[in-house]
Design a protein around this motif. Structure first.
Motif, PDB file in Angstrom:
ATOM      1  N   MET A 150       2.029  35.063   9.799  1.00 24.47           N
ATOM      2  CA  MET A 150       0.969  35.856   9.937  1.00 24.47           C
ATOM      3  C   MET A 150      -0.088  35.183  10.874  1.00 24.47           C
ATOM      4  SD  MET A 150       1.872  38.515   8.139  1.00 24.47           S
ATOM      5  CE  MET A 150       0.566  39.609   7.417  1.00 24.47           C
ATOM      6  N   VAL A 151      -0.458  33.880  10.551  1.00 24.81           N
ATOM      7  CA  VAL A 151      -1.406  33.232  11.450  1.00 24.81           C
ATOM      8  C   VAL A 151      -1.074  32.985  12.718  1.00 24.81           C
ATOM      9  CG1 VAL A 151      -2.623  30.873  11.708  1.00 24.81           C
ATOM     10  CG2 VAL A 151      -2.392  31.794   9.455  1.00 24.81           C
ATOM     11  N   LEU A 152       0.339  32.740  12.961  1.00 22.71           N
ATOM     12  CA  LEU A 152       0.665  32.784  14.479  1.00 22.71           C
ATOM     13  C   LEU A 152       0.740  34.122  15.255  1.00 22.71           C
ATOM     14  CD1 LEU A 152       3.616  30.075  14.088  1.00 22.71           C
ATOM     15  CD2 LEU A 152       1.615  30.016  15.846  1.00 22.71           C
ATOM     16  N   ALA A 153       1.130  35.106  14.352  1.00 26.68           N
ATOM     17  CA  ALA A 153       0.996  36.407  14.883  1.00 26.68           C
ATOM     18  C   ALA A 153      -0.660  36.851  15.245  1.00 26.68           C
ATOM     19  CB  ALA A 153       1.615  37.681  13.928  1.00 26.68           C
ATOM     20  N   PHE A 189       0.140  44.373  19.633  1.00 24.60           N
ATOM     21  CA  PHE A 189       1.271  44.115  18.562  1.00 24.60           C
ATOM     22  C   PHE A 189       2.574  43.040  19.173  1.00 24.60           C
ATOM     23  CE2 PHE A 189       5.045  46.130  16.980  1.00 24.60           C
ATOM     24  CZ  PHE A 189       4.910  46.366  15.782  1.00 24.60           C
ATOM     25  N   VAL A 190       2.675  43.404  20.558  1.00 26.55           N
ATOM     26  CA  VAL A 190       3.785  42.893  21.320  1.00 26.55           C
ATOM     27  C   VAL A 190       3.481  41.316  21.237  1.00 26.55           C
ATOM     28  CG1 VAL A 190       5.560  42.758  23.178  1.00 26.55           C
ATOM     29  CG2 VAL A 190       4.512  44.841  22.260  1.00 26.55           C
ATOM     30  N   PHE A 191       2.517  40.814  21.454  1.00 25.06           N
ATOM     31  CA  PHE A 191       2.069  39.405  21.678  1.00 25.06           C
ATOM     32  C   PHE A 191       2.314  38.975  20.214  1.00 25.06           C
ATOM     33  CE2 PHE A 191      -0.795  38.184  25.201  1.00 25.06           C
ATOM     34  CZ  PHE A 191       0.031  38.946  26.261  1.00 25.06           C
ATOM     35  N   ALA A 192       1.511  39.573  19.162  1.00 24.99           N
ATOM     36  CA  ALA A 192       1.794  39.179  17.829  1.00 24.99           C
ATOM     37  C   ALA A 192       3.240  39.257  17.289  1.00 24.99           C
ATOM     38  CB  ALA A 192       1.232  40.245  16.676  1.00 24.99           C
ATOM     39  N   MET A 193       4.241  39.985  17.838  1.00 22.19           N
ATOM     40  CA  MET A 193       5.567  39.824  17.418  1.00 22.19           C
ATOM     41  C   MET A 193       6.050  38.539  18.284  1.00 22.19           C
ATOM     42  SD  MET A 193       7.356  43.655  17.801  1.00 22.19           S
ATOM     43  CE  MET A 193       8.830  43.268  17.121  1.00 22.19           C
ATOM     44  N   SER A 194       5.712  38.191  19.384  1.00 20.73           N
ATOM     45  CA  SER A 194       6.147  36.840  20.028  1.00 20.73           C
ATOM     46  C   SER A 194       5.948  35.718  19.030  1.00 20.73           C
ATOM     47  CB  SER A 194       5.865  36.881  21.627  1.00 20.73           C
ATOM     48  OG  SER A 194       4.528  36.202  21.659  1.00 20.73           O
ATOM     49  N   GLY A 195       4.458  35.834  18.623  1.00 19.25           N
ATOM     50  CA  GLY A 195       4.043  34.791  17.860  1.00 19.25           C
ATOM     51  C   GLY A 195       4.743  34.401  16.748  1.00 19.25           C
ATOM     52  N   ALA A 196       4.847  35.697  16.062  1.00 16.67           N
ATOM     53  CA  ALA A 196       5.686  35.469  14.630  1.00 16.67           C
ATOM     54  C   ALA A 196       6.943  35.224  14.786  1.00 16.67           C
ATOM     55  CB  ALA A 196       5.761  37.122  14.136  1.00 16.67           C
ATOM     56  N   LEU A 197       7.966  35.514  15.923  1.00 13.32           N
ATOM     57  CA  LEU A 197       9.224  35.156  16.363  1.00 13.32           C
ATOM     58  C   LEU A 197       9.195  33.570  16.542  1.00 13.32           C
ATOM     59  CD1 LEU A 197      11.820  36.570  16.225  1.00 13.32           C
ATOM     60  CD2 LEU A 197      11.375  36.860  18.951  1.00 13.32           C
ATOM     61  N   VAL A 198       8.180  32.845  17.032  1.00 15.17           N
ATOM     62  CA  VAL A 198       8.257  31.614  17.451  1.00 15.17           C
ATOM     63  C   VAL A 198       8.164  30.821  15.902  1.00 15.17           C
ATOM     64  CG1 VAL A 198       6.725  29.577  18.121  1.00 15.17           C
ATOM     65  CG2 VAL A 198       7.412  31.424  19.410  1.00 15.17           C
ATOM     66  N   ASP A 231       6.374  29.349   6.654  1.00 16.52           N
ATOM     67  CA  ASP A 231       6.403  30.611   5.525  1.00 16.52           C
ATOM     68  C   ASP A 231       5.817  31.787   6.194  1.00 16.52           C
ATOM     69  OD1 ASP A 231       3.532  30.433   5.058  1.00 16.52           O
ATOM     70  OD2 ASP A 231       4.238  28.244   4.460  1.00 16.52           O
ATOM     71  N   VAL A 232       5.709  32.596   5.427  1.00 19.52           N
ATOM     72  CA  VAL A 232       5.134  34.015   5.597  1.00 19.52           C
ATOM     73  C   VAL A 232       3.913  33.925   6.148  1.00 19.52           C
ATOM     74  CG1 VAL A 232       4.565  34.884   3.526  1.00 19.52           C
ATOM     75  CG2 VAL A 232       5.118  36.515   5.111  1.00 19.52           C
ATOM     76  N   GLY A 258       3.265  40.901  12.400  1.00 20.80           N
ATOM     77  CA  GLY A 258       3.873  39.597  11.826  1.00 20.80           C
ATOM     78  C   GLY A 258       4.654  40.015  10.564  1.00 20.80           C
ATOM     79  N   LEU A 259       4.397  40.812   9.728  1.00 22.43           N
ATOM     80  CA  LEU A 259       4.991  41.024   8.657  1.00 22.43           C
ATOM     81  C   LEU A 259       6.662  41.769   8.774  1.00 22.43           C
ATOM     82  CD1 LEU A 259       4.348  40.586   5.678  1.00 22.43           C
ATOM     83  CD2 LEU A 259       3.604  42.857   5.394  1.00 22.43           C
ATOM     84  N   LEU A 260       6.577  42.455   9.822  1.00 18.90           N
ATOM     85  CA  LEU A 260       7.814  43.250  10.248  1.00 18.90           C
ATOM     86  C   LEU A 260       8.799  42.176  11.024  1.00 18.90           C
ATOM     87  CD1 LEU A 260       6.590  46.516  12.072  1.00 18.90           C
ATOM     88  CD2 LEU A 260       7.998  46.210  10.000  1.00 18.90           C
ATOM     89  N   THR A 261       7.991  41.320  11.909  1.00 20.63           N
ATOM     90  CA  THR A 261       9.015  40.223  12.337  1.00 20.63           C
ATOM     91  C   THR A 261       9.510  39.375  11.226  1.00 20.63           C
ATOM     92  OG1 THR A 261       7.492  40.437  14.513  1.00 20.63           O
ATOM     93  CG2 THR A 261       9.013  38.558  14.078  1.00 20.63           C
TER      94      THR A 261
END
Lengths: 206, 206, 206
Positions: A35-38, A14-23, A30-31, A74-77
């Motif tokens: 998600m792909v980055l997350a 979850f946390v790794f995915a958040m860092s990806g989504a933030l980048v 786009d959304v 990803g969606l939350l971020t």
């Protein structure tokens, strides 16, 4: 894998995915790209390990929770990125938790698939750093492990401890705790003290 | 694999790893990033081949020498990079040796795993060029094979010769020698004479 | 796979390979780099899927037509790039055909290898978008799916339809047609109307 480890694993993803989504959000992606980055950041390290040790299809593709967690992150971020961005220091702390856990679970899994101790420790490290490397490649950034931050060395240390402990037949959770703790403390100290890995010295190579 | 080929293989990995480490030093990457680039460049081509032909875990993860060699090359280059940098022309010559050897051993291994002649030759080429491609991707450079240097074509030629010779049941070492020699001579001549692959002609495509 | 699907598959690979080759020509890459980009773009999505689901060596390495088609597309684009470049709008339409087909065949193959419905749909999407992602990584561009174009979402929709239909035991060709049509129409409408996926909103994250 015991239930506790699965829960910790999902938290790390979850946390790794958040860092990806933030980048992704910061690159004005786009959304869907977010998600792909997350997903890539959360699951990429484990995918690389599983493909290399021949454990295909990767476990994450056989368990819906492993797909739901990065999608939710990803969606939350994407929606709450101003909040997540302000909490980035805290995200980095959680990221250190994820790194600590992945290096241990990755090394343990590689041992289970018959790898020797040194390659198993390397696979543990790869599990920890692989997601962030893929994230940075996809986002066109210099990978984090090349930016002078102490990131991969703590992961390698944690993985090595997990390997040694497992081969001594010590209890699984104790070994996981020892390896993850060393990685975590080292990584957090490096963040807070600004520790850096040694850089090249001497006249510049042309 | 006969002992001679293993030795040559390790020499090739050592030189590839040095070229990866040198790229890292010049990008001011820390010691750990240098090691990662060294390992990726030295072993990446073989990893890509092994993952594609289903030979997992890759041989390099089952033999400590294949992990020690790139680590040593990375560390040596990190410490003595001014020397290595001055010797780059020589490193490039050794790199041509590595390319020549990898294209042959890669093609041979692909045949052993049941691939047909054309895919086996492609896997041989990939073994030779894959490490450098991954190195350039990680370091944020345009991959070497896209920069107009004759690099992949000699590797494909050497791999093709190895495939044809192996399928004619000619002696292993003779086939390896023939394939590697053609690749090596072609690559060295290209370096020394500045030969280039054909570039697009005609009006620019917009 | 029925003969009709193979033919469509090869057409999709041909067009994907042309788009990869065109990127190479515009970056002033030599003929060999153009061929590598053509092959990677045409076959990369399927390679990623096959490696992840454990279907190695990938089917394309066992069937010479799958290697001949991208090679021909690369060479033709290299020679006739001014013509291909002028026809790019048409190439983009064919690219949408390729995407539509790959997402369906990729999802179907993942189901055959025992993946659950959600991972199978994701593998279908990856088959469609993977080649273009690898192309953009190798060429040093921001991957197409991160540029606000609706590209991956239609692929995911088409793959999901294929998964649902296959699990209901509906006829293979009907399912393929339904999934591919939805993806194709959505993608074409997105291109013609300039539809974009939602972008991050709110104050910029720093």
């Amino acid at each position: 894998m015991p239930g506790t480890l699965v829960t910790l694993d999902l938290v790390g993803i979850f946390v790794f995915a958040m860092s990806g989504a933030l980048v992704g959000v910061r690159k004005d992606v786009d959304v869907f790209g977010v998600m792909v980055l997350a997903g890539t950041t959360g699951l990429g390290g484990g995918f690389l390990r599983d493909v290399l040790i021949g454990a295909t299809p990767p476990a994450a593709l056989a368990d819906w929770r492993y797909l739901l967690v990065p999608a939710a992150a990803g969606l939350l971020t994407f929606v709450y990125h101003p909040v997540v961005g302000r909490l980035e220091r805290m995200v980095n702390v959680f990221d250190a938790f994820g790194l600590s856990l992945f290096c241990v679970t990755g090394a343990t899994k590689a041992l289970e698939y018959g790898l020797g101790p040194v390659p198993a420790a390397l696979m543990g490290m790869l599990t920890g750093i692989g997601g962030g490397m893929l994230r940075d490649l996809l986002a066109g950034r210099v990978p984090v492990i090349f930016r002078g931050e102490l990131y991969a060395t703590p992961a390698l240390a944690g993985a090595a401890i997990a390997v040694v402990g497992t081969r001594q037949d010590l209890p699984v959770l104790a070994v996981a705790f020892a390896g993850a703790s060393v990685c975590l403390v080292w990584r957090l100290l490096a963040m807070w003290r600004g520790w850096q890995a040694p850089m090249p010295t001497g006249p510049a190579s042309v």
